[in-house]
Scaffold this active site. Sequence first.
Site, mmCIF file in Angstrom:
data_model
loop_
_atom_site.group_PDB
_atom_site.id
_atom_site.type_symbol
_atom_site.label_atom_id
_atom_site.label_comp_id
_atom_site.label_asym_id
_atom_site.label_seq_id
_atom_site.Cartn_x
_atom_site.Cartn_y
_atom_site.Cartn_z
ATOM 1 N N SER A 1 47.626 36.219 37.426
ATOM 2 C CA SER A 1 48.441 36.172 36.210
ATOM 3 C C SER A 1 48.216 34.864 35.481
ATOM 4 O O SER A 1 47.944 33.826 36.107
ATOM 5 C CB SER A 1 49.913 36.277 36.612
ATOM 6 O OG SER A 1 50.750 35.890 35.540
ATOM 7 N N TYR B 1 57.723 33.391 42.148
ATOM 8 C CA TYR B 1 56.750 34.432 41.799
ATOM 9 C C TYR B 1 55.410 33.803 41.423
ATOM 10 O O TYR B 1 54.351 34.191 41.918
ATOM 11 C CB TYR B 1 57.282 35.302 40.641
ATOM 12 C CG TYR B 1 56.181 36.033 39.933
ATOM 13 C CD1 TYR B 1 55.540 37.118 40.529
ATOM 14 C CD2 TYR B 1 55.719 35.604 38.674
ATOM 15 C CE1 TYR B 1 54.485 37.757 39.890
ATOM 16 C CE2 TYR B 1 54.686 36.242 38.038
ATOM 17 C CZ TYR B 1 54.058 37.317 38.645
ATOM 18 O OH TYR B 1 53.018 37.929 38.015
ATOM 19 N N LYS C 1 51.374 33.729 43.231
ATOM 20 C CA LYS C 1 50.061 34.000 42.619
ATOM 21 C C LYS C 1 49.105 32.831 42.864
ATOM 22 O O LYS C 1 47.940 33.023 43.228
ATOM 23 C CB LYS C 1 50.211 34.275 41.122
ATOM 24 C CG LYS C 1 50.962 35.554 40.780
ATOM 25 C CD LYS C 1 50.212 36.804 41.244
ATOM 26 C CE LYS C 1 50.968 38.075 40.907
ATOM 27 N NZ LYS C 1 50.345 39.287 41.498
#
Length: 337
Positions: free
Chosen positions: A124, A148, A152
């Site tokens: 992302s 979050y 990643k």
Amino acid sequence: MRILVSGGAGYIGSHTTLQLIASGHDAVIVDDFSRSKRSVVPRLEALAGRSIEVREVDLTHVPATEALVADGGFEAVIHFAGLKAVGESVEKPIEYYSNNLGSTLSLLAAMRRHGVPKFVFSSSATVYGENASVPMKEEFPTSATNPYGWTKVMQEQILRDAAVADPSLRVALLRYFNPVGAHASGTIGEDPSGIPNNLMPLIAQVAVGRRQKLLIYGDDYPTPDGTGRRDYLHVEDLAAGHVAALDRLGTAPGVSTWNLGTGTPTSVKEMVDAFARACGHELPVEIAPRRPGDVAESYADPSRAEAELGWRAGRTIDQMCVDTWRWQSNNPDGYPA
Ligand code: UDP
């Protein structure tokens, strides 16, 4: 190629599964259906014109993942499965780290044991952190502002380290900007569980009458109309990026990192106006304070993907809105249970 698509029942996974099949690949979906619905599968089969193999496995379960990969005969794994709600990740960091890192680790271990050489990872633009300049380039340093985002960053690092240790492993880190839109049939699309976090599903739910109004988080950013600007790309273009990356891994050793975005930012107000054109009526909006952690602007430099993959995200903002509206108006409550 026989390809394992983790999270293949989800939003991006489902669109990619269809394009893999259309490109002649054999795609096998693995999903735990914790955030997706089983009813997506018959719709995918109708669009693909063939049956699709689906395995229900929790990928954090090491022996189950091992069994899945052991008898699968896969040449590649595309790993979409993961938890992705920023706010929820702040509330439940342990769940986010154990789920997102755990699934990647058990997949990698099983792939190494059984000689599966290619891994395409759903990363992302969040890995560029909050202080990155725009447009964002792949060589920028990575960081994060919430659990979050850190999952990643950490999964990217795990994959880089795994590729150093095992030269037969080929990895694509695909850094998505803001995927929106839906398949042109209007039968598959984004169906977030619970209250959506992202702009497009919120706009679509306001347009269809599921929500009263859209809150615009800040109109005092240093942007032309004061609202935040993002790099929205059509999910069908994004799916095509996965097919292109997979093909490229046939010749690219080690780890390749590609931004997948259009390179052109669109503001919240511009998106609301485009959606109003698509659905044929104005949308009620209210200006609200900035959302904590938001940046003014985020958009890709997509030139590496263009040069190395021959890929461009060409669908327009109007197409993204028209396709989202077709999906949302045909399925106001999303997929049936
Ligand atoms: N946004 C908004 N209202 C909402 C949700 C999002 O104004 O209800 C704005 C948000 O501030 C940002 C843009 O829409 O400028 C995209 O937000 P999203 O959460 O979809 O993506 P991200 O910020 O993670 O790139």
